[in-house]
Design a protein around this motif. Structure first.
Motif, PDB file in Angstrom:
ATOM      1  N   ASN A  47       0.851  -1.195   0.000  1.00  0.00           N
ATOM      2  CA  ASN A  47       0.000   0.000   0.000  1.00  0.00           C
ATOM      3  C   ASN A  47       0.886   1.244   0.000  1.00  0.00           C
ATOM      4  N   SER A  49       1.593   3.727   2.121  1.00  0.00           N
ATOM      5  CA  SER A  49       2.514   3.966   3.254  1.00  0.00           C
ATOM      6  C   SER A  49       3.697   3.014   3.204  1.00  0.00           C
ATOM      7  N   ARG A  67      -7.558   6.250  -0.326  1.00  0.00           N
ATOM      8  CA  ARG A  67      -7.071   5.748   0.960  1.00  0.00           C
ATOM      9  C   ARG A  67      -5.788   4.952   0.733  1.00  0.00           C
ATOM     10  N   ASP A  68      -5.076   4.738   1.809  1.00  0.00           N
ATOM     11  CA  ASP A  68      -3.833   3.981   1.758  1.00  0.00           C
ATOM     12  C   ASP A  68      -4.017   2.659   1.021  1.00  0.00           C
TER      13      ASP A  68
END
Length: 448
Positions: A47, A49, A67-68
């Motif tokens: 993902n 991050s 979103r991540d």
């Protein structure tokens, strides 16, 4: 845990997970361990991050939508040939029930400063912008020869012997231009360099047939790709292994590797205790002293785009190959492009992963031909990987090590490694058998 197993597998890269699944299906008691807390090893999908903490831990991160977990970024850019060996393994083991695939929109090649669609059959060859009118006729003749060639029927050979004639001799027989040789050899037969030209033509013929049959299966291109990224593949085989009794432990570093008095593998010690087995299958990171550098390094650049690639009819996905000759290199540059339809980026974004074998002291500059074709980039993350291979075949020590993933943008070389490892571990070639049906499997599970 102080237990005996038939096989211990270290690392959850795709190669390791396929073997773990295949051996579990055959009734072997398998323990599968990974020091990392996610599946996939070098072939994981991360993902947002995770990707930024891996490639730019202290640097700036651009403002990106979604979103991540809307981002699933592959660490290696590879597609599956729809008629290739990995697809055959997926179908035969029924791992396809856990993974949904989508077709890749097109296959492109770079030639004379621009990109064009790779012709996949005689009709497309006639319409292709890659060739002039006379070359189109010659290319059509070549593809007809490939389609009709029958090893047992000499009347289809046109006086050629694919086991003895080199590929260059075959090309010259059809009077093909160098540029045409380039895209046949690199974008259809998918050779990473030109060494194949002076070798017997048979392997190239087989690769072109695989390409053409893979295109014929679904149309637009020979490639398919799993929704949510390549990380789904190792997880699919991990589920297969678990159904057949395989034990999985993520986030579990190896404290000690055990050997018997002959220095053969005997087991491992982890925080969970001791696990014994006569055989281990592992990725190169677990046995650094037993692998050697191949002498090659791969550079990969993950490019986030907010637009489709120019001159590709705004396709949602494609493979683009830049043959080495076209840009004065020794190795091809590969570009794999996917988008939100593959559930790997939020809507409006595209992910293009560029890779090649490094040839100079300034590897990022080597990717410039690809960057020019991609146009403006929201962000680019780059990584360099040394390629490793085992020092020996593992049969005397019981330690079987996989190879690093190369720069090619398909899985055929990886499946060769799987078949090779399988043969060394079991002493027999990999023959794919059909798995039980859902009903039979449910009955078996309910009977536990």
């Amino acid at each position: 845990m102080d237990e005996e197993f038939d096989v211990i597998v270290l690392g959850t890269g795709l190669t390791e997970c396929i073997l773990s699944g295949l051996l579990s299906v055959e009734g072997k008691k398998v323990l599968h361990i990974d020091k990392q807390d996610f599946y996939g090893g070098e072939s994981a999908s991360l993902n947002l991050s995770q990707v930024y903490s891996k490639f730019r831990p202290s640097g700036q991160k651009p403002e990106l939508a979604g979103r991540d977990r809307d981002w699933c970024i592959d660490l290696i850019p590879k597609f599956l040939m729809s008629n290739g060996e990995l697809t055959n393994i997926l179908v035969h083991t029924d791992v396809t029930r856990y993974i949904e695939f989508k077709q890749i929109g097109g296959s492109y090649v770079y030639r004379n400063g621009r990109i064009a669609k790779v012709p996949a059959n005689e009709m497309e060859a006639v319409r292709s912008s890659l060739m002039g009118i006379f070359e189109k006729r010659r290319m059509k003749g070549f593809l007809e020869f490939i389609a009709k060639y029958d090893e047992d029927d000499k009347s289809t050979h046109q006086g050629l012997d694919l086991d003895n004639n080199t590929m260059n001799e075959v090309y010259n027989y059809f009077r093909l231009e160098n540029g045409t040789k380039d895209f046949i050899g690199h974008a259809m037969a998918l050779w990473p360099n030109d060494d194949y030209l002076n070798e017997p033509a048979k392997p190239t013929y087989e690769r072109i047939i695989l390409y053409v049959q893979s295109v014929a299966k679904y149309g637009k291109s020979p490639y398919i790709y799993p929704l949510y990224g390549l990380g789904e593949l190792p997880q699919g085989f991990a589920r297969l292994s678990a159904i057949y009794g395989g034990t999985y432990m993520l986030g579990t570093p190896i404290d000690e590797i055990l050997y018997d008095e002959k220095k053969n593998f005997a087991g491992v010690i982890t925080k969970e205790g001791k696990a014994k087995a006569p055989i281990v299958i592992a990725d190169p990171t677990y046995f650094p002293e037993r692998v050697k550098k191949t002498g090659q390094k791969v550079i990969r650049a993950m490019c986030i785009l907010d637009h489709p690639v120019a001159n590709t009819s705004d396709l949602d996905s494609l493979q683009l190959i830049i043959p080495q000759n076209q840009v004065g290199r020794k190795h091809d540059i590969y570009v794999a492009v996917v988008s939100d339809v593959h559930c790997v980026v939020p809507k409006g974004y595209y992910l293009a992963i560029v890779s090649t074998i490094i040839e100079t002291e300034t590897p990022h500059v080597e990717l410039e031909p690809a960057f020019k074709l991609l146009g403006s980039r929201v962000d680019t993350l780059m990584g360099i990987a040394e390629l490793y291979e085992p020092q020996d075949d593992g049969t005397s020590s019981g330690i079987f090590i996989s190879k690093s993933y190369d720069s090619t943008s398909h899985f055929e070389s990886m499946t060769d490694d799987v078949k090779d490892l399988y043969f060394r571990v079991t002493g027999k070639p990999l023959v794919l058998k059909k798995r039980p049906s859902d009903q039979e499997e449910d009955d078996a599970l309910n009977g536990l």
